[in-house]
Design a protein around this motif. Structure first.
Motif, PDB file in Angstrom:
ATOM      1  N   GLN A 174       0.691  -1.427   0.068  1.00 41.61           N
ATOM      2  CA  GLN A 174       0.071   0.069  -0.041  1.00 41.61           C
ATOM      3  C   GLN A 174       0.821   1.324   0.080  1.00 41.61           C
ATOM      4  N   VAL A 178       0.969   5.444   2.134  1.00 41.20           N
ATOM      5  CA  VAL A 178       2.057   5.973   2.671  1.00 41.20           C
ATOM      6  C   VAL A 178       2.446   7.426   2.114  1.00 41.20           C
ATOM      7  N   TRP A 180       0.562   9.469   0.443  1.00 39.01           N
ATOM      8  CA  TRP A 180      -0.366  10.648   0.449  1.00 39.01           C
ATOM      9  C   TRP A 180      -0.105  11.013   1.922  1.00 39.01           C
ATOM     10  N   SER A 181       0.298  10.187   2.883  1.00 39.45           N
ATOM     11  CA  SER A 181       0.675  10.824   4.198  1.00 39.45           C
ATOM     12  C   SER A 181       1.924  11.662   4.121  1.00 39.45           C
ATOM     13  N   VAL A 184       1.010  15.066   2.718  1.00 40.55           N
ATOM     14  CA  VAL A 184       0.545  16.025   3.511  1.00 40.55           C
ATOM     15  C   VAL A 184       1.533  16.633   4.409  1.00 40.55           C
ATOM     16  N   ILE A 185       2.725  15.790   5.102  1.00 44.98           N
ATOM     17  CA  ILE A 185       3.800  16.341   5.989  1.00 44.98           C
ATOM     18  C   ILE A 185       4.577  17.292   4.980  1.00 44.98           C
TER      19      ILE A 185
END
Lengths: 266, 262
Positions: A174, A178, A180-181, A184-185
């Motif tokens: 997946q 990860v 996409w996370s 954001v950061i």
């Protein structure tokens, strides 16, 4: 090199095919900037002094307008494309071809970046006369040179970071979740939501040295002539070092990933 | 009772799917919590340099932000996967199968699968909301809480109806994925106080045309004793109107629908 320039030209022409999508994307992204600007106008109205953390209202509006323009050079697509190729086995077809996938994706998404930048820039040229009093124009020759170099380096850095994140697909089922996370950061730490100098003072210097500050925060500060020439030049050297570090990391991860890679079917 | 049983079965199936894709669940949960945390940090960093924004203190602004997150996560958890499946089904032709089922089409468009990671990530904004209410020097009565919950429900219904109305354009234009951009803009606006609209006409446009104000501002202001009767009435009317208009748009779309497959 010719093959990469050809793919650059080809993908640039392809971008012009989807006109409705173009207009929709342009409208959406500019409404987002408009909302951010209107919010900051409210902050300044509430504050009453006309200056917040050293930013006048024109500085803040200019920051968000130019950083949205510079963010078009963040090559996020290359990471998701390599991740998709690894996951669905398409990579098998690509690695036997006589070109570097890294370079190919760089030129492909650079063409997309030029396209996005051009349409955003043209839109702003149309709109700027109505909002001129809210914008600053302090660009000097020295700052302009540093700005262009910083944008070029930032583009390369964004491509290398996203390729690294995309290559997680060699190990993670997946990877895109990860990624996409991380997106954001990275957006947060690159000053997309608020300028980095609004962060706690102890963190600002460290954040400016991070590679993602080159995406839009430092270019915006250079545009606004708020960065002394020496400091700007020093930061560019730091970002160049980051380019080499990321290139080496890319090579290491690619070699390790390709050893692990397998695809079923033809 | 029939629809309630259907919802129970859908919840069970979604849970079974979650049990298979555990890693994806954990990652999506982490991403949602990260989103909430970074949003709150942005507000905290701004308030290092200002005392209040349009009369909203730091804690009140965070409560507003958390309210927006709660509405957002409920929509993403319960409704959004089904809306995306709906627009996909029109372009792929599988909408035909939805039409022949003995279940209301509006029910099928809005229910089906549940994203438990989005629902679980409600925990973060709810906890922060409760902590910030505790930090405020105001008394929250039972009526405030009831009104907050009622208008939170109204906000979810309003958001669902508005997005359903937008996605009904898929009957005519087929590929409407670009319209999800309006959802992100709406949520971005709902995190801000209504005072960003200095002009009253524009403010009412953002209640009745692009309903961002009723989504979080109205419930949060009612919780904080900042609400007003006109805002409540406008939010409720907006919710009802969009609900009726969206259903009518879907029914009209179905009348004009022609299948993409055999």
């Amino acid at each position: 090199m010719q093959k990469y320039l050809y793919s650059f030209k080809l993908y640039l022409l392809t971008s012009f095919q989807y006109r409705f999508d173009t207009v929709l994307g342009l409208v959406m992204s500019n409404i987002s900037i408009f909302i951010t600007i209107v919010f900051w106008l409210l902050v300044y109205r509430s504050n009453g002094t006309g200056v917040v953390n050293g930013y006048k209202i024109a500085d803040m509006v200019t920051f968000f307008v130019v950083s949205s323009l510079f963010r078009t050079f963040i090559l996020i697509g290359s990471g998701f494309e390599i991740s998709g190729m690894i996951k669905n086995g398409e990579l098998s077809k690509v690695i036997i071809k006589p070109y570097s996938i890294n370079m190919f994706l760089f030129w492909k998404y650079l063409s997309n970046a030029f396209y996005e930048f051009s349409k955003q820039f043209l839109f702003m040229l149309l709109v700027i006369p109505f909002f001129a009093r809210y914008l600053t124009w302090d660009l000097t020759v020295h700052s302009a040179i540093l700005l262009v170099i910083c944008l070029a380096i930032g583009t390369v850095i964004s491509h290398l970071i996203w390729m690294l994140l995309g290559m997680m697909a060699f190990w993670l089922e997946q990877a895109q979740a990860v990624m996409w996370s991380f997106a954001v950061i990275l957006n947060f730490l690159s000053g997309m939501f608020i300028p980095l100098d609004f962060f706690p003072r102890w963190s600002v210097k460290a954040l400016e040295m991070m590679p993602f500050a080159a995406f839009s925060y430092i270019p915006a500060k250079l545009y606004m002539n708020q960065l002394p020439f020496i400091k700007g030049a020093n930061l560019l050297l730091v970002y160049l070092i980051w380019v080499f570090v990321l290139m080496i990391l890319n090579m290491i991860v690619w070699r390790a990933g390709i050893k692990k890679y397998s695809a079923i079917g033809g | 009772m029939y629809y309630l049983n259907l919802v129970k079965e859908q919840a069970k199936l979604s849970f079974m799917s979650l049990a298979i894709y555990r890693a994806n669940f954990v990652l999506m949960l982490m991403q949602s919590i990260l989103n909430t945390t970074l949003g709150i940090l942005c507000v905290e960093f701004i308030y290092i340099h200002v005392d209040s924004i349009a009369g909203w203190s730091q804690n009140e602004m965070i409560i507003l932000y958390c309210t927006s997150m709660i509405v957002n996560q409920i929509y993403r958890g319960l409704i959004n996967p089904n809306h995306l499946r709906f627009i996909e089904s029109i372009s792929s032709g599988s909408f035909d199968r939805m039409l022949i089922k003995p279940v209301s089409i509006i029910f099928q468009i809005n229910t089906g699968s549940i994203d438990y990671s989005s629902l679980l990530s409600l925990i973060a904004p709810i906890i922060v909301l409760i902590l910030k209410i505790g930090a405020l020097d105001i008394s929250i009565s039972g009526l405030n809480v009831i009104l907050f919950l009622a208008f939170l429900a109204n906000a979810v219904i309003l958001l669902t109806s508005f997005m359903m109305l937008l996605y009904s354009l898929a009957f005519k234009h087929i590929k409407v994925y670009g319209l999800t951009g309006i959802y992100f803009i709406l949520m971005s606006m709902s995190e801000k106080p209504k005072e960003i609209f200095s002009c009253k006409e524009i403010m009412y446009a953002f209640i009745m045309l692009i309903p961002s104000i009723p989504l979080a501002y109205v419930p949060a202001s009612l919780l904080l004793n900042k609400g007003s009767i006109p805002d409540m009435i406008a939010a409720a009317v907006s919710g009802i109107l969009f609900f009726l208009i969206s259903i009518s748009a879907i029914k009209k779309g179905i009348r004009n629908y022609t299948s993409a497959s055999s």
